[in-house]
Design a protein around this motif. Sequence first.
Motif, PDB file in Angstrom:
ATOM      1  N   PHE A  18       3.275   7.393   7.179  1.00 42.01           N
ATOM      2  CA  PHE A  18       2.351   7.863   6.153  1.00 42.01           C
ATOM      3  C   PHE A  18       2.544   7.136   4.821  1.00 42.01           C
ATOM      4  CE2 PHE A  18       1.683  10.706   2.495  1.00 42.01           C
ATOM      5  CZ  PHE A  18       0.307  10.874   2.580  1.00 42.01           C
ATOM      6  N   THR A  19       3.787   7.008   4.378  1.00 42.91           N
ATOM      7  CA  THR A  19       4.054   6.411   3.060  1.00 42.91           C
ATOM      8  C   THR A  19       3.562   4.975   2.979  1.00 42.91           C
ATOM      9  OG1 THR A  19       5.986   7.838   2.752  1.00 42.91           O
ATOM     10  CG2 THR A  19       5.836   5.868   1.371  1.00 42.91           C
ATOM     11  N   SER A  20       3.849   4.186   4.018  1.00 47.92           N
ATOM     12  CA  SER A  20       3.424   2.786   3.993  1.00 47.92           C
ATOM     13  C   SER A  20       1.900   2.670   4.119  1.00 47.92           C
ATOM     14  CB  SER A  20       4.099   2.007   5.128  1.00 47.92           C
ATOM     15  OG  SER A  20       3.739   2.543   6.387  1.00 47.92           O
ATOM     16  N   PHE A  21       1.289   3.568   4.904  1.00 47.53           N
ATOM     17  CA  PHE A  21      -0.166   3.542   5.044  1.00 47.53           C
ATOM     18  C   PHE A  21      -0.830   3.912   3.727  1.00 47.53           C
ATOM     19  CE2 PHE A  21      -4.086   5.625   7.071  1.00 47.53           C
ATOM     20  CZ  PHE A  21      -4.778   4.422   7.077  1.00 47.53           C
ATOM     21  N   LYS A  22      -0.297   4.913   3.068  1.00 47.62           N
ATOM     22  CA  LYS A  22      -0.822   5.311   1.760  1.00 47.62           C
ATOM     23  C   LYS A  22      -0.733   4.153   0.768  1.00 47.62           C
ATOM     24  CE  LYS A  22       0.379   8.367  -2.103  1.00 47.62           C
ATOM     25  NZ  LYS A  22       1.315   9.438  -2.543  1.00 47.62           N
ATOM     26  N   ALA A  23       0.393   3.451   0.769  1.00 45.58           N
ATOM     27  CA  ALA A  23       0.569   2.314  -0.140  1.00 45.58           C
ATOM     28  C   ALA A  23      -0.446   1.221   0.145  1.00 45.58           C
ATOM     29  CB  ALA A  23       1.996   1.771  -0.013  1.00 45.58           C
ATOM     30  N   SER A  24      -0.751   0.993   1.424  1.00 49.60           N
ATOM     31  CA  SER A  24      -1.709  -0.060   1.770  1.00 49.60           C
ATOM     32  C   SER A  24      -3.115   0.295   1.295  1.00 49.60           C
ATOM     33  CB  SER A  24      -1.701  -0.298   3.279  1.00 49.60           C
ATOM     34  OG  SER A  24      -2.208   0.825   3.984  1.00 49.60           O
ATOM     35  N   ILE A  25      -3.481   1.555   1.407  1.00 49.92           N
ATOM     36  CA  ILE A  25      -4.805   1.977   0.945  1.00 49.92           C
ATOM     37  C   ILE A  25      -4.896   1.891  -0.576  1.00 49.92           C
ATOM     38  CG2 ILE A  25      -6.345   3.979   0.719  1.00 49.92           C
ATOM     39  CD1 ILE A  25      -5.702   4.757   3.530  1.00 49.92           C
ATOM     40  N   LEU A  26      -3.828   2.237  -1.250  1.00 48.05           N
ATOM     41  CA  LEU A  26      -3.830   2.208  -2.716  1.00 48.05           C
ATOM     42  C   LEU A  26      -3.936   0.788  -3.274  1.00 48.05           C
ATOM     43  CD1 LEU A  26      -1.175   4.961  -3.560  1.00 48.05           C
ATOM     44  CD2 LEU A  26      -3.660   5.098  -3.793  1.00 48.05           C
ATOM     45  N   THR A  27      -3.746  -0.211  -2.428  1.00 47.73           N
ATOM     46  CA  THR A  27      -3.910  -1.591  -2.896  1.00 47.73           C
ATOM     47  C   THR A  27      -5.382  -1.991  -2.989  1.00 47.73           C
ATOM     48  OG1 THR A  27      -3.800  -2.504  -0.639  1.00 47.73           O
ATOM     49  CG2 THR A  27      -1.706  -2.251  -1.846  1.00 47.73           C
ATOM     50  N   CYS A  28      -6.255  -1.181  -2.428  1.00 51.21           N
ATOM     51  CA  CYS A  28      -7.683  -1.518  -2.432  1.00 51.21           C
ATOM     52  C   CYS A  28      -8.235  -1.456  -3.853  1.00 51.21           C
ATOM     53  CB  CYS A  28      -8.452  -0.553  -1.524  1.00 51.21           C
ATOM     54  SG  CYS A  28     -10.236  -0.832  -1.517  1.00 51.21           S
ATOM     55  N   GLU A  29      -8.853  -2.520  -4.289  1.00 52.01           N
ATOM     56  CA  GLU A  29      -9.345  -2.616  -5.655  1.00 52.01           C
ATOM     57  C   GLU A  29     -10.542  -1.716  -5.922  1.00 52.01           C
ATOM     58  OE1 GLU A  29     -11.597  -6.293  -6.567  1.00 52.01           O
ATOM     59  OE2 GLU A  29     -11.119  -6.884  -4.494  1.00 52.01           O
ATOM     60  N   TYR A  30     -11.201  -1.274  -4.859  1.00 49.86           N
ATOM     61  CA  TYR A  30     -12.412  -0.469  -5.028  1.00 49.86           C
ATOM     62  C   TYR A  30     -12.117   1.028  -5.137  1.00 49.86           C
ATOM     63  CZ  TYR A  30     -14.477  -4.780  -3.212  1.00 49.86           C
ATOM     64  OH  TYR A  30     -14.840  -6.091  -3.004  1.00 49.86           O
ATOM     65  N   ILE A  31     -10.879   1.410  -4.915  1.00 48.66           N
ATOM     66  CA  ILE A  31     -10.528   2.826  -4.830  1.00 48.66           C
ATOM     67  C   ILE A  31     -10.015   3.357  -6.167  1.00 48.66           C
ATOM     68  CG2 ILE A  31      -8.812   4.427  -3.868  1.00 48.66           C
ATOM     69  CD1 ILE A  31     -11.080   3.956  -2.012  1.00 48.66           C
ATOM     70  N   ASN A  32     -10.573   4.496  -6.578  1.00 43.16           N
ATOM     71  CA  ASN A  32     -10.045   5.223  -7.726  1.00 43.16           C
ATOM     72  C   ASN A  32      -8.875   6.064  -7.221  1.00 43.16           C
ATOM     73  OD1 ASN A  32      -9.683   7.617  -9.517  1.00 43.16           O
ATOM     74  ND2 ASN A  32     -11.328   6.655 -10.691  1.00 43.16           N
ATOM     75  N   LYS A  33      -7.680   5.679  -7.606  1.00 42.34           N
ATOM     76  CA  LYS A  33      -6.471   6.285  -7.035  1.00 42.34           C
ATOM     77  C   LYS A  33      -6.363   7.769  -7.367  1.00 42.34           C
ATOM     78  CE  LYS A  33      -4.077   1.837  -7.185  1.00 42.34           C
ATOM     79  NZ  LYS A  33      -5.329   1.119  -7.444  1.00 42.34           N
ATOM     80  N   GLU A  34      -6.767   8.145  -8.575  1.00 39.11           N
ATOM     81  CA  GLU A  34      -6.697   9.551  -8.959  1.00 39.11           C
ATOM     82  C   GLU A  34      -7.646  10.393  -8.112  1.00 39.11           C
ATOM     83  OE1 GLU A  34      -7.319  12.417 -12.908  1.00 39.11           O
ATOM     84  OE2 GLU A  34      -7.459  10.229 -13.086  1.00 39.11           O
ATOM     85  N   ASN A  35      -8.862   9.915  -7.929  1.00 38.87           N
ATOM     86  CA  ASN A  35      -9.824  10.639  -7.108  1.00 38.87           C
ATOM     87  C   ASN A  35      -9.373  10.704  -5.650  1.00 38.87           C
ATOM     88  OD1 ASN A  35     -11.539  11.204  -9.222  1.00 38.87           O
ATOM     89  ND2 ASN A  35     -12.908   9.488  -8.831  1.00 38.87           N
ATOM     90  N   LEU A  36      -8.754   9.620  -5.199  1.00 37.76           N
ATOM     91  CA  LEU A  36      -8.267   9.597  -3.818  1.00 37.76           C
ATOM     92  C   LEU A  36      -7.246  10.699  -3.589  1.00 37.76           C
ATOM     93  CD1 LEU A  36      -7.894   8.417  -0.995  1.00 37.76           C
ATOM     94  CD2 LEU A  36      -6.300   6.747  -1.979  1.00 37.76           C
TER      95      LEU A  36
END
Length: 305
Positions: A214-232
Amino acid sequence: MEFELEDPLTSFQDHQSDTVPILFTSESDHMPSQNFLISLKTSDSLASFRREAISYMSQFARNLDPFVPYLAVNYMDRFNSKQEIPQGKPWVLRLLVVSCLSLAAKMKNTPLSLSDYMREEDCIFDAQAINKMELLILDALDWRMRSITPFPFLQFFLSLSKFQDPTLIQALKRRASELIIHALNEIKLLEYKPSIIAASALLSASHELFTLQFTSFKASILTCEYINKENLMKCFNMLQGMVAMVGYDSSLDYTVSSTSSALSLLDCHCTKWECDNSTVGPEKIDIKRRKLNGVCYQISQIQHS
């Protein structure tokens, strides 16, 4: 050509590097308006209307691909966000639901017999009434029927991960799709973009099925430039709370495209809408205007006895 919810852009699979930015920049155009979301939160009658519509829709989705009613709800939300629906007329709800289902089935190239809807309890709709309502919906949506939903983003976010096992990837995608469809009735999720819902569902699926990754998958998604991390993270926490509260159980042998499970996926603790005695016939339809600002007027012209 059949519309695939995972491929709203016809060239998506062949030119992913070019079309992914288009998906992210266009997804807001396929969401309900902010004013509609505010009204849903503040108006009990409007929220009840939506719940009853989804419940009614689920009654006729037993033999359909669950993506059909999901797409139909997207059409309904977008239509309702642009047009005021007459209140206190249950037959209007039923006509709207049937028409959205009919449009979604046509987009998915799914056989749908309108005769199943033309006489249900005391509500009678003929083909002309449904076709007229379809035109009103098409006009309100500007004929933009290839809706961008959370589903095309699933494969993109999975491609960012370090997962290599196809079986594991398919399990995550399947469970995330389950969660997305299960949560269709949740009003609070409507404020989040489809990409945020997709990423949140994948994170929730990973947290449930493959905790160590989970932790590594979450980190990979958070690298996406299109994603608002707070909203995610807000959306993820909300989805986790819904799973814990309602219990969206996973079934490993469940296939999202199965035609046998749409009712269980869509009927999210809704009450049944009782329809009053009403009849809609060709002689009682008087649609005088096709302009967007005349839709509410046009609906009101559908008389009932």
